[in-house]
Design an enzyme around this catalytic site. Structure first.
Site, PDB file in Angstrom:
ATOM      1  N   PHE A 149      57.598  -9.906  14.309  1.00 19.06           N
ATOM      2  CA  PHE A 149      58.182 -10.988  13.492  1.00 19.06           C
ATOM      3  C   PHE A 149      59.550 -11.443  13.984  1.00 19.06           C
ATOM      4  O   PHE A 149      59.991 -12.541  13.657  1.00 19.06           O
ATOM      5  CB  PHE A 149      58.302 -10.527  12.023  1.00 19.06           C
ATOM      6  N   LYS A 173      48.133 -13.551  19.293  1.00 25.23           N
ATOM      7  CA  LYS A 173      48.011 -13.125  17.887  1.00 25.23           C
ATOM      8  C   LYS A 173      49.443 -12.872  17.419  1.00 25.23           C
ATOM      9  O   LYS A 173      50.013 -11.819  17.638  1.00 25.23           O
ATOM     10  CB  LYS A 173      47.167 -11.846  17.807  1.00 25.23           C
ATOM     11  N   GLU A 176      51.842 -12.035  11.419  1.00 24.66           N
ATOM     12  CA  GLU A 176      51.402 -12.789  10.239  1.00 24.66           C
ATOM     13  C   GLU A 176      52.582 -13.103   9.311  1.00 24.66           C
ATOM     14  O   GLU A 176      52.446 -13.862   8.364  1.00 24.66           O
ATOM     15  CB  GLU A 176      50.291 -12.023   9.496  1.00 24.66           C
ATOM     16  N   SER A 226      56.532  -2.266  16.473  1.00 25.97           N
ATOM     17  CA  SER A 226      57.075  -0.938  16.161  1.00 25.97           C
ATOM     18  C   SER A 226      56.393   0.133  17.021  1.00 25.97           C
ATOM     19  O   SER A 226      55.271  -0.062  17.503  1.00 25.97           O
ATOM     20  CB  SER A 226      56.861  -0.649  14.684  1.00 25.97           C
ATOM     21  N   CYS A 281      65.432  -5.836  18.779  1.00 19.65           N
ATOM     22  CA  CYS A 281      65.110  -4.551  19.415  1.00 19.65           C
ATOM     23  C   CYS A 281      66.253  -4.137  20.329  1.00 19.65           C
ATOM     24  O   CYS A 281      66.303  -3.003  20.774  1.00 19.65           O
ATOM     25  CB  CYS A 281      63.816  -4.661  20.186  1.00 19.65           C
ATOM     26  N   GLU A 382      64.759   4.394  13.548  1.00 19.79           N
ATOM     27  CA  GLU A 382      65.083   2.962  13.674  1.00 19.79           C
ATOM     28  C   GLU A 382      65.178   2.374  12.264  1.00 19.79           C
ATOM     29  O   GLU A 382      64.211   2.400  11.508  1.00 19.79           O
ATOM     30  CB  GLU A 382      63.982   2.233  14.458  1.00 19.79           C
TER      31      GLU A 382
HETATM   32  P1  NAD Z   1      54.846  -4.308  13.722  1.00 24.69           P
HETATM   33  O1  NAD Z   1      54.528  -3.167  14.618  1.00 24.69           O
HETATM   34  O2  NAD Z   1      54.731  -4.114  12.258  1.00 24.69           O
HETATM   35  O3  NAD Z   1      53.902  -5.571  14.059  1.00 24.69           O
HETATM   36  C1  NAD Z   1      53.790  -6.089  15.350  1.00 24.69           C
HETATM   37  C2  NAD Z   1      52.428  -6.740  15.513  1.00 24.69           C
HETATM   38  O4  NAD Z   1      51.410  -5.747  15.390  1.00 24.69           O
HETATM   39  C3  NAD Z   1      52.113  -7.822  14.498  1.00 24.69           C
HETATM   40  O5  NAD Z   1      51.473  -8.887  15.155  1.00 24.69           O
HETATM   41  C4  NAD Z   1      51.161  -7.132  13.522  1.00 24.69           C
HETATM   42  O6  NAD Z   1      50.226  -8.008  12.953  1.00 24.69           O
HETATM   43  C5  NAD Z   1      50.466  -6.111  14.404  1.00 24.69           C
HETATM   44  N1  NAD Z   1      50.105  -4.879  13.685  1.00 24.69           N
HETATM   45  C6  NAD Z   1      50.844  -4.257  12.728  1.00 24.69           C
HETATM   46  N2  NAD Z   1      50.225  -3.134  12.328  1.00 24.69           N
HETATM   47  C7  NAD Z   1      49.085  -3.048  13.041  1.00 24.69           C
HETATM   48  C8  NAD Z   1      48.028  -2.096  13.076  1.00 24.69           C
HETATM   49  N3  NAD Z   1      48.029  -1.019  12.293  1.00 24.69           N
HETATM   50  N4  NAD Z   1      47.010  -2.299  13.930  1.00 24.69           N
HETATM   51  C9  NAD Z   1      47.001  -3.380  14.727  1.00 24.69           C
HETATM   52  N5  NAD Z   1      47.966  -4.315  14.734  1.00 24.69           N
HETATM   53  C10 NAD Z   1      49.009  -4.154  13.908  1.00 24.69           C
HETATM   54  O7  NAD Z   1      56.309  -4.809  14.139  1.00 24.69           O
HETATM   55  P2  NAD Z   1      57.248  -5.859  13.403  1.00 24.69           P
HETATM   56  O8  NAD Z   1      57.751  -5.259  12.123  1.00 24.69           O
HETATM   57  O9  NAD Z   1      56.606  -7.185  13.356  1.00 24.69           O
HETATM   58  O10 NAD Z   1      58.452  -5.950  14.447  1.00 24.69           O
HETATM   59  C11 NAD Z   1      59.573  -5.114  14.417  1.00 24.69           C
HETATM   60  C12 NAD Z   1      59.429  -3.986  15.411  1.00 24.69           C
HETATM   61  O11 NAD Z   1      59.245  -4.521  16.715  1.00 24.69           O
HETATM   62  C13 NAD Z   1      60.681  -3.131  15.501  1.00 24.69           C
HETATM   63  O12 NAD Z   1      60.286  -1.788  15.597  1.00 24.69           O
HETATM   64  C14 NAD Z   1      61.347  -3.600  16.774  1.00 24.69           C
HETATM   65  O13 NAD Z   1      62.175  -2.646  17.406  1.00 24.69           O
HETATM   66  C15 NAD Z   1      60.155  -3.891  17.624  1.00 24.69           C
HETATM   67  N6  NAD Z   1      60.482  -4.804  18.703  1.00 24.69           N
HETATM   68  C16 NAD Z   1      60.541  -4.293  19.960  1.00 24.69           C
HETATM   69  C17 NAD Z   1      60.890  -5.109  21.019  1.00 24.69           C
HETATM   70  C18 NAD Z   1      60.977  -4.560  22.402  1.00 24.69           C
HETATM   71  O14 NAD Z   1      61.182  -5.348  23.308  1.00 24.69           O
HETATM   72  N7  NAD Z   1      60.830  -3.269  22.613  1.00 24.69           N
HETATM   73  C19 NAD Z   1      61.152  -6.467  20.794  1.00 24.69           C
HETATM   74  C20 NAD Z   1      61.077  -6.956  19.493  1.00 24.69           C
HETATM   75  C21 NAD Z   1      60.726  -6.113  18.456  1.00 24.69           C
END
Ligand code: NAD
Length: 489
Positions: A149, A173, A176, A226, A281, A382
């Site tokens: 997000f 994808k 959401e 994450s 991040c 985090e």
């Molecule tokens: P998230 O892991 O909740 O979601 C990321 C994506 O995965 C979304 O598209 C979501 O729909 C999908 N998703 C979520 N749960 C899932 C599951 N159980 N099975 C399959 N798909 C699933 O992450 P978020 O809250 O949207 O983003 C924040 C996180 O992203 C933080 O931990 C941040 O550090 C990390 N992040 C990392 C970087 C990097 O470059 N390392 C960059 C930006 C964000």
């Protein structure tokens, strides 16, 4: 009435027969749109279209493929203001931060325009008498990206331009929670008149993702989000024989040496820790002061935390927006409470605050936690909010030990005037992105985004040459031709 968002499949906008979920403005909790949670069968249909499109697209010369990207770049520039407002409204960051992420995204489109050169292989004449050897790069097929997000435009653009420029077809994808920016990106893509199925947008959640991970035509998956989800996606993609690059969470330390320029350091660290409400991040979340830096830095950063202007990101003068959701606010506040239970003290406490006129928004103000025990849970967790933990070390060796005690390895920074200290830090800090007097060490598009440890699963990172290698497979040709000419030598 809020908008019902559509998928972009095989060159047209399509309504998914699916459950829909509300998309909210985190500054007001107002519903902005409804996003479909696309079911597996519909996702599989998009993959079939992508596979059919791939068989044609891979034959289009790279010089022609990049013409679409040149046009895309100019459409993005023209739409910058509208895109930035959309990002602010669905994600919460300030307008300036939204423009910033768009710039970083557009840089990737520009970089991928160099694919004819970036994708070149190499060759040797006469590896044996009359025999030549070549390495060529070919696309993989259908590839997909699953994005988080916090950067609704930039992160899809870490992948999309390289994937299609190298001759793959690509399915996005998006999160959401912030699907409206992707809808706007794809409204621009629709104007490119690309062959149908080359670029597709599939909204959804876990079921949609799992369908992509399990479909045999999907050859590679890029993920950012994450760490627990990154691990899950990496292992499921690998079990299905796919390439995967999965960027996870972070806990980024900054070391402040006593010889650092305190005013500049505080300004930069405050922006790193509290910018984008700490939801980057590459946000600094732990500041480790060395020796005499402790008192002066603590005083300066407390001031910066107290004085940051919090509000709706489209209002003038606002320096920090809300966090993404009510759940996120509750989680951040409970982690602050947990750190107090572990013995930390909230020098500046951002809980329980609001913004006039936006009382329903998800507000957490900048928070400063002092005395966070290095072996406690908060030192490792985090938080992903505007919370900076303070720790203290006697010398640079101890500071580097604290830096390296984490399982994450996205970024580590040092603030100093000493070349020797900076050099030691660069050599010894366990992180893939290092900042020296820089608080958000975000690699430009032509460098890989080099997370380490629990911040990255895979080997080839996103962006630049790594992106090109990830989206191509190498083919080596050993070649002999019989001729009178070669016998003359
Ligand atoms: P998230 O892991 O909740 O979601 C990321 C994506 O995965 C979304 O598209 C979501 O729909 C999908 N998703 C979520 N749960 C899932 C599951 N159980 N099975 C399959 N798909 C699933 O992450 P978020 O809250 O949207 O983003 C924040 C996180 O992203 C933080 O931990 C941040 O550090 C990390 N992040 C990392 C970087 C990097 O470059 N390392 C960059 C930006 C964000």
């Amino acid at each position: 009435m809020s908008d019902l968002l559509l998928n972009y499949i095989n060159g047209s906008w399509q309504r998914a027969e699916a459950q829909h979920q509300a998309v909210r403005n985190p500054a007001s909790a107002a519903v902005l749109a409804e996003v479909p949670l696309t079911p597996a069968a519909e996702a599989a249909r998009a993959v079939e279209f992508a596979q059919a499109a791939y068989l044609e697209w891979r034959q289009v010369p790279a010089t022609e493929r990049v013409q679409y990207l040149f046009r895309f770049k100019f459409l993005l520039e023209d739409a910058l203001d509208d895109l930035a407002r959309t990002i602010t409204n669905e994600c919460g960051k300030t307008y300036a931060e939204s423009v910033g992420e768009l710039r970083r995204g557009i840089e990737n489109v520009e970089t991928a325009c160099g694919i004819p050169l970036l994708m070149q292989g190499y060759n040797n004449e006469d590896i044996a008498r009359g025999i030549d050897e070549h390495m060529i790069r070919q696309p993989l097929g259908v590839v997909a990206a699953i994005t988080p997000f916090n950067f609704p435009a930039m992160i899809p653009l870490w992948f999309l331009p390289y994937a299609v420029a190298t001759g793959n077809t690509f399915i996005l994808k998006p999160s959401e929670r912030v699907p409206m920016t992707s809808a706007k990106l794809f409204a621009l893509i629709d104007r490119l008149a690309l062959p149908k199925g080359v670029l597709q947008l599939l909204n959804g959640g876990k079921e949609t993702v799992d369908a992509l991970l399990d479909h045999p035509y999907v050859r590679a998956v890029s993920f950012v989000g994450s760490t627990p989800v990154a691990k899950y996606i990496y292992s499921r993609a690998a079990a299905n024989g796919k390439r995967a690059q999965c960027q996870g969470g972070a806990k980024n330390p900054v070391v402040i040496m006593p010889d650092a320029d305190m005013e500049m350091t505080t300004r930069i660290v405050a922006d790193s820790a509290f910018g984008c409400a700490g939801q980057r991040c590459l946000a600094s979340s732990v500041a480790i002061t060395v020796g005499e830096a402790r008192n002066v830095f603590t005083e300066h950063i407390a001031d910066a935390a107290l004085n940051r202007v919090v509000g709706y990101g489209l209002d003038d003068g606002v320096q920090m927006g809300p966090v993404i959701s009510a759940e996120s606010k509750t989680r951040i506040e409970s982690l602050i409470a947990k750190s107090e239970a572990e013995g930390a003290q909230a020098l500046v406490d951002g809980r329980g605050k609001s913004v006039r006129g936006y009382e329903d928004g998800y507000w957490v103000y900048p928070t400063l936690l002092d005395g966070v025990p290095p072996d406690g849970e908060i030192a490792r967790t985090e938080i992903f909010g505007p919370v900076l933990s303070l720790m203290h070390a006697h010398d640079i060796d101890e500071a580097i030990q604290l830096v390296n005690a984490r399982s994450y390895g996205n970024m580590a920074c040092i603030f100093t005037n000493s070349g020797a200290a900076a050099r030691q830090f660069r050599a010894q800090a366990h992180a893939g992105n290092i900042g020296i007097n820089v608080g958000v060490a975000a690699p430009m598009a032509f460098y890989p985004f080099s997370g380490w440890g629990e911040s990255f699963f895979g080997d080839l990172h996103g962006q630049g040459k790594h992106g090109v290698e990830f989206y191509t497979q190498t083919k080596v040709v050993v070649e002999r031709w019989y001729s009178n000419w070669s016998r003359q030598f």
